[in-house]
Design an enzyme around this catalytic site. Structure first.
Site, PDB file in Angstrom:
ATOM      1  N   TYR A 146      -8.956 -12.499  -7.570  1.00  0.00           N
ATOM      2  CA  TYR A 146      -8.324 -11.654  -8.580  1.00  0.00           C
ATOM      3  C   TYR A 146      -7.571 -12.489  -9.610  1.00  0.00           C
ATOM      4  CZ  TYR A 146      -5.629  -7.898 -10.655  1.00  0.00           C
ATOM      5  OH  TYR A 146      -5.071  -7.027 -11.549  1.00  0.00           O
ATOM      6  N   LYS A 169      -4.768  -5.922  11.901  1.00  0.00           N
ATOM      7  CA  LYS A 169      -4.818  -5.577  13.318  1.00  0.00           C
ATOM      8  C   LYS A 169      -3.971  -6.517  14.173  1.00  0.00           C
ATOM      9  CE  LYS A 169      -9.470  -3.555  13.026  1.00  0.00           C
ATOM     10  NZ  LYS A 169      -9.220  -2.959  11.782  1.00  0.00           N
ATOM     11  N   HIS A 217      -1.442  -9.795   2.510  1.00  0.00           N
ATOM     12  CA  HIS A 217      -2.868 -10.121   2.626  1.00  0.00           C
ATOM     13  C   HIS A 217      -3.052 -11.176   3.708  1.00  0.00           C
ATOM     14  CE1 HIS A 217      -3.263  -8.232  -1.379  1.00  0.00           C
ATOM     15  NE2 HIS A 217      -4.522  -8.056  -1.027  1.00  0.00           N
ATOM     16  N   ARG A 231       0.868  -1.173   0.000  1.00  0.00           N
ATOM     17  CA  ARG A 231       0.000   0.000   0.000  1.00  0.00           C
ATOM     18  C   ARG A 231       0.908   1.227   0.000  1.00  0.00           C
ATOM     19  NH1 ARG A 231      -2.062  -3.887   3.200  1.00  0.00           N
ATOM     20  NH2 ARG A 231      -4.172  -4.559   2.685  1.00  0.00           N
ATOM     21  N   ARG A 287      -0.133  -2.061  -6.686  1.00  0.00           N
ATOM     22  CA  ARG A 287      -0.174  -3.261  -5.842  1.00  0.00           C
ATOM     23  C   ARG A 287      -0.656  -4.455  -6.656  1.00  0.00           C
ATOM     24  NH1 ARG A 287      -0.442  -4.895  -0.494  1.00  0.00           N
ATOM     25  NH2 ARG A 287      -2.315  -5.926   0.270  1.00  0.00           N
ATOM     26  N   HIS A 309      -3.023   2.388  -5.979  1.00  0.00           N
ATOM     27  CA  HIS A 309      -3.365   1.026  -5.566  1.00  0.00           C
ATOM     28  C   HIS A 309      -3.265   0.044  -6.741  1.00  0.00           C
ATOM     29  CE1 HIS A 309      -4.530  -1.305  -2.102  1.00  0.00           C
ATOM     30  NE2 HIS A 309      -5.376  -1.996  -2.846  1.00  0.00           N
TER      31      HIS A 309
END
Length: 172
Positions: A158, A77, A149, A48, A126, A123
């Site tokens: 994707y 997190k 990820h 990012r 990425r 983005h």
């Protein structure tokens, strides 16, 4: 050109890397050089934008200078950190020369520069790396580790979407 998400511009990794690198090498403006370093770093690592900025600031401050460092993944997190590497075309001297700009950089300034200069969203860089690695046959699990990820959902969706469209186009 695969466009499953609005920010995916179907950028070719190698062409985009060369485009930004050529601009970086031919500009005399410190701000452009600094922002191109950020974009090259983001593209090279599939990160990012803020992760690329944080990484560059970390290696600028680290003594002795190292071309790689672990950086905390922004959206996670759990405190997960991933390895990031400074593109080999960026010298320590050049990075240090524009470090005063990188220290003041933020995602809004760099994103606007990218949109104005190159015509795409940061983005998309990425996902250019994700596409490139997928085309090289790299497993989605490895791509997820490289890009930070947490789950394979986006990577698998994707890359499968891309592959499905390629297969359909190549049918005879």
């Amino acid at each position: 050109m695969v466009k499953p998400f609005a920010w995916d511009k179907g950028l070719d990794y190698m062409k985009t890397y060369k485009l930004i690198l050529d601009h970086y090498r031919n500009t005399n403006r410190d701000t452009s050089k600094a922002y191109d370093i950020i974009l090259l770093t983001q593209l090279r690592n599939g990160s990012r934008l803020t992760e690329a900025i944080n990484f560059l600031n970390k290696i600028i401050e680290t003594k002795p200078f190292k071309r790689q460092a672990y950086i905390r993944v922004e959206k996670r997190k759990d405190g997960y950190e991933r390895l990031m590497i400074l593109p080999e075309e960026i010298s320590k001297q050049e990075l240090m020369r524009v470090s005063y700009i990188i220290r003041e950089a933020n995602k809004w300034k760099v994103a606007n520069y990218c949109r104005r200069t190159y015509g795409f969203n940061t983005h998309a860089l990425r996902y250019a790396l994700i596409s490139y690695l997928s085309q090289k046959g790299i497993a989605p699990q490895i791509i997820a580790k490289i890009t930070g990820h947490k789950t394979l959902d986006y990577i698998v969706y994707y890359t499968q979407q891309q592959k499905a469209e390629e297969v359909l186009k190549d049918l005879r």
